[in-house]
Design a protein around this motif. Structure first.
Motif, PDB file in Angstrom:
ATOM      1  N   ALA A   1       8.513  20.439  -7.639  1.00 33.39           N
ATOM      2  CA  ALA A   1       7.555  19.671  -6.847  1.00 33.39           C
ATOM      3  C   ALA A   1       8.052  18.249  -6.629  1.00 33.39           C
ATOM      4  N   GLU A   2       8.632  17.680  -7.681  1.00 29.79           N
ATOM      5  CA  GLU A   2       9.144  16.307  -7.573  1.00 29.79           C
ATOM      6  C   GLU A   2      10.307  16.255  -6.599  1.00 29.79           C
ATOM      7  N   ALA A   3      11.167  17.256  -6.631  1.00 29.92           N
ATOM      8  CA  ALA A   3      12.312  17.286  -5.728  1.00 29.92           C
ATOM      9  C   ALA A   3      11.862  17.379  -4.273  1.00 29.92           C
ATOM     10  N   LEU A   4      10.764  18.055  -4.045  1.00 29.06           N
ATOM     11  CA  LEU A   4      10.232  18.213  -2.694  1.00 29.06           C
ATOM     12  C   LEU A   4       9.197  17.142  -2.354  1.00 29.06           C
ATOM     13  N   GLU A   5       9.018  16.168  -3.255  1.00 30.93           N
ATOM     14  CA  GLU A   5       8.039  15.081  -3.102  1.00 30.93           C
ATOM     15  C   GLU A   5       6.620  15.619  -2.972  1.00 30.93           C
ATOM     16  N   MET A   6       6.377  16.797  -3.552  1.00 27.46           N
ATOM     17  CA  MET A   6       5.025  17.361  -3.529  1.00 27.46           C
ATOM     18  C   MET A   6       4.195  16.839  -4.697  1.00 27.46           C
ATOM     19  N   ASP A   7       4.844  16.030  -5.565  1.00 27.01           N
ATOM     20  CA  ASP A   7       4.124  15.495  -6.713  1.00 27.01           C
ATOM     21  C   ASP A   7       3.412  14.188  -6.364  1.00 27.01           C
ATOM     22  N   GLU A   8       3.478  13.779  -5.090  1.00 26.41           N
ATOM     23  CA  GLU A   8       2.839  12.546  -4.667  1.00 26.41           C
ATOM     24  C   GLU A   8       1.599  12.841  -3.845  1.00 26.41           C
ATOM     25  N   THR A   9       0.531  12.116  -4.134  1.00 26.96           N
ATOM     26  CA  THR A   9      -0.726  12.268  -3.408  1.00 26.96           C
ATOM     27  C   THR A   9      -1.146  10.918  -2.870  1.00 26.96           C
ATOM     28  N   LEU A  10      -1.466  10.869  -1.576  1.00 29.39           N
ATOM     29  CA  LEU A  10      -1.910   9.629  -0.944  1.00 29.39           C
ATOM     30  C   LEU A  10      -3.406   9.727  -0.666  1.00 29.39           C
ATOM     31  N   VAL A  11      -4.158   8.801  -1.225  1.00 26.51           N
ATOM     32  CA  VAL A  11      -5.610   8.784  -1.012  1.00 26.51           C
ATOM     33  C   VAL A  11      -6.002   7.437  -0.410  1.00 26.51           C
ATOM     34  N   LYS A  12      -7.120   7.444   0.305  1.00 30.79           N
ATOM     35  CA  LYS A  12      -7.555   6.243   1.011  1.00 30.79           C
ATOM     36  C   LYS A  12      -9.052   6.039   0.813  1.00 30.79           C
ATOM     37  N   THR A  13      -9.422   4.774   0.636  1.00 32.76           N
ATOM     38  CA  THR A  13     -10.837   4.441   0.526  1.00 32.76           C
ATOM     39  C   THR A  13     -11.052   3.046   1.083  1.00 32.76           C
ATOM     40  N   THR A  14     -12.287   2.749   1.454  1.00 33.08           N
ATOM     41  CA  THR A  14     -12.639   1.430   1.978  1.00 33.08           C
ATOM     42  C   THR A  14     -13.541   0.729   0.980  1.00 33.08           C
ATOM     43  N   VAL A  15     -13.206  -0.532   0.691  1.00 32.29           N
ATOM     44  CA  VAL A  15     -13.957  -1.306  -0.301  1.00 32.29           C
ATOM     45  C   VAL A  15     -14.367  -2.635   0.311  1.00 32.29           C
ATOM     46  N   HIS A  16     -15.636  -2.994   0.142  1.00 28.36           N
ATOM     47  CA  HIS A  16     -16.149  -4.269   0.646  1.00 28.36           C
ATOM     48  C   HIS A  16     -15.881  -5.366  -0.380  1.00 28.36           C
ATOM     49  N   GLU A  17     -15.773  -6.596   0.102  1.00 33.91           N
ATOM     50  CA  GLU A  17     -15.526  -7.721  -0.806  1.00 33.91           C
ATOM     51  C   GLU A  17     -16.590  -7.837  -1.894  1.00 33.91           C
ATOM     52  N   ARG A  18     -17.828  -7.480  -1.563  1.00 31.42           N
ATOM     53  CA  ARG A  18     -18.905  -7.603  -2.549  1.00 31.42           C
ATOM     54  C   ARG A  18     -18.738  -6.615  -3.705  1.00 31.42           C
ATOM     55  N   ASP A  19     -17.837  -5.628  -3.534  1.00 29.72           N
ATOM     56  CA  ASP A  19     -17.635  -4.619  -4.573  1.00 29.72           C
ATOM     57  C   ASP A  19     -16.398  -4.899  -5.432  1.00 29.72           C
ATOM     58  N   THR A  20     -15.832  -6.097  -5.319  1.00 27.82           N
ATOM     59  CA  THR A  20     -14.619  -6.389  -6.090  1.00 27.82           C
ATOM     60  C   THR A  20     -14.849  -6.277  -7.599  1.00 27.82           C
ATOM     61  N   ALA A  21     -16.075  -6.527  -8.046  1.00 26.90           N
ATOM     62  CA  ALA A  21     -16.367  -6.414  -9.484  1.00 26.90           C
ATOM     63  C   ALA A  21     -16.250  -4.969  -9.965  1.00 26.90           C
ATOM     64  N   HIS A  22     -16.302  -4.006  -9.037  1.00 24.03           N
ATOM     65  CA  HIS A  22     -16.255  -2.585  -9.406  1.00 24.03           C
ATOM     66  C   HIS A  22     -14.905  -1.938  -9.058  1.00 24.03           C
ATOM     67  N   VAL A  23     -13.914  -2.752  -8.701  1.00 28.13           N
ATOM     68  CA  VAL A  23     -12.626  -2.211  -8.276  1.00 28.13           C
ATOM     69  C   VAL A  23     -11.972  -1.385  -9.383  1.00 28.13           C
ATOM     70  N   LYS A  24     -12.082  -1.819 -10.628  1.00 26.88           N
ATOM     71  CA  LYS A  24     -11.481  -1.074 -11.738  1.00 26.88           C
ATOM     72  C   LYS A  24     -12.038   0.346 -11.795  1.00 26.88           C
ATOM     73  N   SER A  25     -13.339   0.485 -11.679  1.00 26.77           N
ATOM     74  CA  SER A  25     -13.966   1.805 -11.722  1.00 26.77           C
ATOM     75  C   SER A  25     -13.546   2.651 -10.521  1.00 26.77           C
ATOM     76  N   ILE A  26     -13.469   2.033  -9.340  1.00 28.05           N
ATOM     77  CA  ILE A  26     -13.067   2.754  -8.125  1.00 28.05           C
ATOM     78  C   ILE A  26     -11.644   3.281  -8.259  1.00 28.05           C
TER      79      ILE A  26
END
Length: 256
Positions: free
Chosen positions: A222-247
């Motif tokens: 999987a690593e040789a084929l780069e299948m061991d990498e996962t790309l995830v995306k999320t949107t975070v508002h500035e007011r939620d910076t205190a919760h970034v660790k949990s996110i």
């Protein structure tokens, strides 16, 4: 003598010179960059067609399997109409413009600079370069300590050419590369890359690439084929910076 001075000025000797002075050289993206451009007359009278300020940075791109550094202009500003500068004269021209919100921060090898130029007909155009220290925005300031609290160390910060599907206004993204040194992800992950991009008013898009450590033959394949990498995306508002660790913890644990 006047003709001789004109000939010299055309090749930059005894011609007008320019010097840009920034009021502050430490800024955050989205804030105002202000200063004054000083133009010093040379040995002859010269007509200045324009004064321009160009904001630059550089990023790494691959060309024929080699990594090369590419300069890119983030913004371009014209600050004056044509004028004449006489011998020995000094002109001061104040300016103010916004540092684009997608300006990368100057960590690691990343540099940001303002190039000032005079556009003079039939002569070498004088230039001046001033570097800007771009400080982390609120989201980056929250992400880095949050990752450290999760047991990661910031290993590298670099601007790299982005795949077309990830591009916005600029042809690159700034990656923050973290490696686990302790905690629940140590021994499970090779690295986690985080990209922070402005996405509208007071909110950011976080792109997180989780690189799992190979386990057994299947893991190595999987690593040789780069299948061991996962790309995830999320949107975070500035007011939620205190919760970034949990996110971040929830997203990383889901794909680790």
């Amino acid at each position: 003598m006047a003709l001789f001075n004109k000939v010299l000025a055309r090749i930059g000797i005894g011609a007008a010179k320019v010097d840009t002075k920034l009021y502050k050289d430490q800024l955050t993206a989205g804030s105002k960059i202000e200063g004054v451009v000083e133009v010093y007359g040379g040995n002859i009278e010269q007509e200045i067609d324009s004064i321009y300020l160009q904001l630059f940075t550089s990023y790494v791109r691959e060309v024929d399997d080699k990594k090369v550094k590419q300069d890119v202009m983030l913004n371009n500003f014209k600050i004056t109409n044509p004028f004449v500068i006489t011998p020995g004269e000094t002109k001061q021209l104040p300016f103010s413009f916004e540092l684009p919100k997608d300006t990368p921060i100057t960590m690691g090898k990343t540099r940001v600079w303002v190039a000032t130029g005079l556009d003079i007909k039939n002569a070498v155009d004088p230039q001046d370069v001033d570097y800007v220290n771009v400080l982390p925005n609120k989201m980056v300031s929250a992400v880095i300590p949050a990752m450290e609290q999760l047991g990661f160390r910031l290993r590298q910060v670099e601007c790299e050419e982005a795949p077309r599907r990830m591009r916005k206004r600029l042809p690159f993204v700034q990656e923050f590369e973290f490696v686990p040194t302790r905690g629940p992800y140590f021994g499970k992950l090779d690295e986690v890359e985080v990209i922070v991009q402005p996405d509208g008013q007071d909110q950011y898009e976080l792109l997180i690439e989780v690189d799992r450590r190979a386990r057994g033959l299947g893991g190595f394949l999987a690593e040789a084929l780069e299948m061991d990498e996962t790309l995830v995306k999320t949107t975070v508002h500035e007011r939620d910076t205190a919760h970034v660790k949990s996110i971040l913890d929830q997203l990383i644990s889901k794909y680790s």
